[in-house]
Design an enzyme around this catalytic site. Sequence first.
Site, PDB file in Angstrom:
ATOM      1  N   CYS A  23       0.826  -1.209   0.000  1.00 19.73           N
ATOM      2  CA  CYS A  23       0.000   0.000   0.000  1.00 19.73           C
ATOM      3  C   CYS A  23       0.863   1.264   0.000  1.00 19.73           C
ATOM      4  CB  CYS A  23      -0.988  -0.053   1.163  1.00 19.73           C
ATOM      5  SG  CYS A  23      -2.354   1.107   0.970  1.00 19.73           S
ATOM      6  N   GLU A  41      -1.076  -8.569   5.007  1.00 20.02           N
ATOM      7  CA  GLU A  41      -0.964  -8.665   6.475  1.00 20.02           C
ATOM      8  C   GLU A  41      -2.331  -8.513   7.154  1.00 20.02           C
ATOM      9  OE1 GLU A  41      -0.714  -6.020   4.817  1.00 20.02           O
ATOM     10  OE2 GLU A  41      -0.897  -4.192   5.997  1.00 20.02           O
ATOM     11  N   HIS A  69      -3.527  -5.640   0.932  1.00 21.23           N
ATOM     12  CA  HIS A  69      -2.853  -5.851   2.227  1.00 21.23           C
ATOM     13  C   HIS A  69      -2.819  -7.335   2.626  1.00 21.23           C
ATOM     14  CE1 HIS A  69      -2.491  -1.671   3.751  1.00 21.23           C
ATOM     15  NE2 HIS A  69      -3.536  -1.442   2.985  1.00 21.23           N
TER      16      HIS A  69
END
Lengths: 91, 227
Positions: free
Chosen positions: B84, B202, B200
């Site tokens: 990002c 994560e 994302h």
Amino acid sequence: MAAYTASVTVRLKPGVLDPEAETTERALERLDFDLEELRSADRFEIDMEADSPEAAAERADAMAGRLLANPTIHDYSVEVEPAEPAAGATR
Amino acid sequence: MIAVCQFGGSNCDRDAVLALRHLGFEAERVWHADGLPAEADGVVLPGGFSYGDYLRAGAMAARAPILREVCDAAERGVPVLGICNGAQVGTETGLVPGAFTTNASARFRCEHVHLRVENAETPWTAGFEPGEVLTLPIAHGEGRFEIAEDTLADLDDDRVLFRYCNEAGAVTDAANPNGSVDGVAGLLGEHEHTAVLMPHPERATLPDLGGTDGRTILRGFASEAEG
């Protein structure tokens, strides 16, 4: 050495979509203004000491190339003028 | 140890550390001004709004001294993942080609998207099948991938990791959340151990966050770092 003000104008390259400009354009139309198209640009005014206007332009050009513009999406132009004396600087 | 570089305005640094530790890897947050630790064998440039997105998203962090160290580490073969805002930093640094700029809709998009695996022969995607469709969250206002036409043509297609797609795996305009050229959601840099992603991984690693497809990407990355 003399004092100069370099103005760097950074614009999106032709053909690169500018959603913020389109949104601004629509907002102006909503305020009943007539317009064909709106383009936005960023302008940086940089005061500096340099040996010549050419040297000032070269430095500002390097600043634009290294940071102020992103070469993938931007074009930029540089203009140099003698710096205006600061207001109230005369004695 | 995987170093997660924290800048003022980073806000996914903790998430990245937590996700990597959850998978059993060593990860530490590293404040940018402290420099890259010598023992860093992997680097995450995390999401967020470094330097308040001043000038352009990622522009300031890309010129921070630690990025010089990150680029040098990448040259030595250390894997680097930009997520990002980290992806924006990656393009601004020149680690990967192109630029991420304002979404075509001019709106911030925060939602889950489908991604098609374009190249499954990279450390990041080796755990997937080519053409596999995964789901990851996105959260960005400046995720539209732009690249000069001639550079796009030069960009070996193997360097595109993921494209935005619909549930069936078709890359369509409707499935493209930000107007990215060719639906590009993630790509490799010059080296295959350097990659950036707007989605994302994560945020899709710990259970109960609406999917765990991010694990495969982070495992691939961390295994490369430890290998």
